[in-house]
Design an enzyme around this catalytic site. Structure first.
Site, mmCIF file in Angstrom:
data_model
loop_
_atom_site.group_PDB
_atom_site.id
_atom_site.type_symbol
_atom_site.label_atom_id
_atom_site.label_comp_id
_atom_site.label_asym_id
_atom_site.label_seq_id
_atom_site.Cartn_x
_atom_site.Cartn_y
_atom_site.Cartn_z
ATOM 1 N N LYS A 142 3.562 -5.687 2.472
ATOM 2 C CA LYS A 142 2.473 -6.672 2.505
ATOM 3 C C LYS A 142 2.578 -7.606 1.290
ATOM 4 O O LYS A 142 2.362 -8.811 1.400
ATOM 5 C CB LYS A 142 1.109 -5.966 2.550
ATOM 6 N N ASP B 200 -9.043 -6.963 6.591
ATOM 7 C CA ASP B 200 -8.646 -5.937 7.557
ATOM 8 C C ASP B 200 -9.554 -5.975 8.787
ATOM 9 O O ASP B 200 -9.214 -5.393 9.824
ATOM 10 C CB ASP B 200 -8.776 -4.541 6.918
ATOM 11 N N GLN C 189 -5.815 0.421 1.485
ATOM 12 C CA GLN C 189 -4.865 1.033 2.422
ATOM 13 C C GLN C 189 -5.368 2.410 2.859
ATOM 14 O O GLN C 189 -5.745 3.246 2.036
ATOM 15 C CB GLN C 189 -3.477 1.133 1.764
#
Ligand code: GUN
Length: 290
Positions: free
Chosen positions: A52, A119, A96
């Protein structure tokens, strides 16, 4: 059978974003900035975050990785989240997942400012998604929709079976595929571990989206001739023939299933790169909204 090439599609998306970032910077403004919080030392999570960050560099975004010990407490993580919520230089951030067992994931997701929740995991963003209002669509479902769109796959009136009802993939993709959009307008069945007659159900699918987390779960007899199969699964299994010591295995038995499909994704270069490209799209959106 045609392979749905997530690597090529995501490259296209990254190029589109890079052009926008160049224009932003040429206008004398700072580029978008994504932060990622990584708690613990899970190998797959470390790798995802590394990729990422690499994606951010490629398109010209700023990025920050915040690493925390596996023994970190929920209070410590919530303090970091609060700091990122207030940090003017950060447009969007992710924590994460999965998190170590001492930390309640829901408490962390609830603490993220929905305007920075790139997200798309917060209740406000999931609620907006269900209502068809502007939102951050979580990255994997968004990546799947982009893949269907860029390959002009007909979804209207089709039977779409989604295997797996997770908050991150199964539930939002079921909502998206049933909405009055293109792609979308499908008749969706959301199947899960308690679903009866799973095989019969899968065989009736024109589009089968598999996010069940069980390696090679979908076999040839579960797939209709000519179906579109999207494999979201990615599990690391030990493999001593590889330098890394592991290989990624999908939820679909690719070798058995591929010849029955009109379109299919492979575990590598399929949904994964599209997920990462969607995160960049959401970060750019977060920047533009501010
Ligand atoms: N773990 C697996 N997929 C994801 C994702 O899309 N976002 C975050 N934050 N964690 C994940």
């Amino acid at each position: 059978m045609q392979l749905l090439d997530g690597t090529a599609c995501s490259q296209q998306i990254r190029q589109e974003i890079a052009v926008e970032v160049k224009a932003i910077v040429a206008a004398g403004k700072r580029p978008p900035h994504l932060a990622a919080v990584l708690v613990g030392d899970d190998g797959a999570s470390q790798n995802y975050v590394k990729m990422k960050v690499r994606d951010c560099e490629e398109v010209g975004f700023g990025s920050t990785t915040i690493r925390m010990d596996a023994s970190s407490t929920e209070t410590e993580l919530l303090a970091k989240v609060e700091k990122l919520n207030r940090d003017e230089a950060i447009d969007g951030f992710i924590v994460q997942l999965p998190l170590p067992p001492q930390i309640n994931e829901n408490n962390v997701i609830l603490a993220i400012n929905p305007k920075k929740d790139v997200d798309g995991f917060c209740p406000a963003n999931i609620g907006n998604l269900s209502l068809g209002l502007p939102t951050f669509v979580s990255a994997t479902p968004n990546g799947i929709m982009e893949l269907l769109k860029r390959y002009n796959i007909e979804t209207e009136g089709k039977h779409c079976v989604v295997l797996g009802r997770s908050n991150i993939v199964g539930t939002p993709i079921a909502v998206l595929m049933s909405r009055d959009t293109n792609p979308g307008n499908a008749t969706v069945t959301l199947a899960h571990s308690r679903t009866k007659n799973l095989k019969e159900l899968c065989v009736s699918a024109d589009i089968l989206i598999v996010a069940i987390g069980k390696t090679e779960f979908v076999t040839a007899e579960m797939v209709k001739e000519g179906a579109v199969v999207i494999d979201v699964g990615q599990t690391r299994v030990p493999d001593s023939t590889r330098k890394s010591g592991f290989r990624n295995v999908g939820d679909v038995d690719f070798e058995l299933v591929k010849n029955k499909c009109s379109f299919i994704t492979f575990v590598t270069g399929g949904v994964g790169p599209m997920t990462r490209a969607s995160l960049l799209q959401n970060t750019l959106k977060a920047y533009q909204r501010r």
